[in-house]
Every structure is written in structure tokens, then in C-alpha cells.
Design an enzyme around this catalytic site. Structure first.
Site, short mmCIF file in Angstrom:
data_model
loop_
_atom_site.label_atom_id
_atom_site.label_comp_id
_atom_site.label_asym_id
_atom_site.label_seq_id
_atom_site.Cartn_x
_atom_site.Cartn_y
_atom_site.Cartn_z
N THR A 185 -2.94 -1.33 3.99
CA THR A 185 -3.76 -0.48 4.87
C THR A 185 -2.95 0.61 5.56
O THR A 185 -3.51 1.37 6.35
CB THR A 185 -4.46 -1.34 5.94
OG1 THR A 185 -3.48 -2.03 6.72
CG2 THR A 185 -5.40 -2.35 5.31
N TYR A 186 -1.66 0.71 5.29
CA TYR A 186 -0.83 1.71 5.97
C TYR A 186 -0.86 3.02 5.20
O TYR A 186 -1.06 3.05 3.98
CB TYR A 186 0.61 1.20 6.11
CG TYR A 186 1.42 1.97 7.12
CD1 TYR A 186 1.06 1.97 8.46
CD2 TYR A 186 2.51 2.73 6.74
CE1 TYR A 186 1.79 2.69 9.40
CE2 TYR A 186 3.25 3.45 7.67
CZ TYR A 186 2.87 3.42 9.00
OH TYR A 186 3.59 4.14 9.93
N VAL A 187 -0.64 4.12 5.91
CA VAL A 187 -0.71 5.46 5.31
C VAL A 187 0.41 5.70 4.29
O VAL A 187 0.25 6.48 3.37
CB VAL A 187 -0.71 6.54 6.42
CG1 VAL A 187 0.60 6.57 7.15
CG2 VAL A 187 -1.04 7.90 5.86
N ARG A 188 1.53 5.03 4.42
CA ARG A 188 2.65 5.17 3.48
C ARG A 188 2.84 3.88 2.71
O ARG A 188 2.52 2.81 3.17
CB ARG A 188 3.94 5.49 4.24
CG ARG A 188 3.91 6.82 4.93
CD ARG A 188 5.23 7.03 5.66
NE ARG A 188 5.19 8.21 6.46
CZ ARG A 188 5.78 9.36 6.16
NH1 ARG A 188 6.47 9.45 5.05
NH2 ARG A 188 5.69 10.38 6.96
N TRP B 125 11.87 6.66 7.86
CA TRP B 125 11.19 6.00 6.73
C TRP B 125 12.15 5.55 5.65
O TRP B 125 12.29 6.20 4.64
CB TRP B 125 10.16 6.93 6.10
CG TRP B 125 9.14 7.39 7.06
CD1 TRP B 125 9.01 8.65 7.54
CD2 TRP B 125 8.14 6.62 7.68
NE1 TRP B 125 7.98 8.70 8.42
CE2 TRP B 125 7.42 7.46 8.53
CE3 TRP B 125 7.77 5.28 7.62
CZ2 TRP B 125 6.36 7.02 9.30
CZ3 TRP B 125 6.72 4.85 8.39
CH2 TRP B 125 6.03 5.71 9.21
#
Length: 131
Positions: free
Chosen positions: A62-65, A113
């Protein structure tokens, strides 16, 4: 010393909606071949690798990355100590993101990141580090 045996790492097998525990497995057979570490890279012995809500969201899908490819070592943040630097044939000092020379024993943080912090050791480009 051409190889180091590690205690292992947490591998992210998939990123899909569901329970985080369905997405990971423990790999206890990891070793790092130091002869494959290239100039401009180093080996960091990780000391701190938090489990943040964003890490759980990655496991849940569910994370954007997400990692560039799977399987991948889980964990997006970590800090530790430079364990190994290969010789550079040009004699140039390896530099961090801000232009500081990096040496074995320096305390560093990966920024930004940087996948793969849920492990004992990580091979990483020195330009992805800050002292």
C-alpha cells in the site's frame, strides 16, 4: 578476507495487499564477496534499521514506493559503520553525498530511499551515504 558470512537478511518476496508476514522470508545463507565490491561502493555494517509504518505499508503493498525489483532486502532506512572500502586504482578518496571523504570505521546513514536495511551488511554506493 574475500568473503564475509552474515547472520542473514529479511527478503521481501512480494508487495501485495495482505498480511505483511506473507510478503517476507528470512535468508540465513547470505554472504558478501568483497572482491565484487567496486570502487565507489562500500560495505556498511548496519547498526540501526528501524521498522517504520512506511516499511509495513511496503510489505502490505500500500506504499507509494516499492523496491526496483523483487526479491529485495526489506527496510528503507538504516545507519551503521563503514566496514570495507575497495582500493580505487586512481587513488581518489571515496566521497559521501556532501563531498566528505569516507574511511573504514566512519559512522554513516543511507539517504534518501535506500532499500535493504534489514540485513547485517549492505553494499552501497558511497554517494548514497552521509556522515
Amino acid at each position: 578476507m574475500s568473503k564475509i558470512k552474515t547472520f542473514g537478511r529479511v527478503l521481501l518476496k512480494q508487495t501485495c495487499k495482505g498480511k505483511p508476514t506473507d510478503s517476507v522470508e528470512y535468508d540465513s545463507e547470505e554472504s558478501i564477496d568483497l572482491s565484487l565490491v567496486k570502487p565507489g561502493q562500500c560495505v556498511v555494517k548496519l547498526a540501526f534499521s528501524p521498522i517504520n509504518p512506511s516499511d509495513i505499508n511496503v510489505l502490505e503493498g500500500t506504499y507509494v514506493r516499492s523496491p526496483p525489483s523483487l526479491p529485495a532486502v526489506a527496510g528503507m532506512e538504516g545507519s551503521g559503520v563503514v566496514f570495507y572500502l575497495p582500493e580505487d586504482s586512481t587513488g581518489a578518496d571515496p566521497l559521501d553525498q556532501t563531498g566528505n571523504a569516507i574511511s573504514v570505521g566512519d559512522h554513516v546513514v543511507a539517504w534518501p530511499w535506500n532499500w535493504g536495511s534489514w540485513a547485517e551488511y549492505k553494499v552501497i554506493h558511497t554517494k548514497c551515504l552521509r556522515m
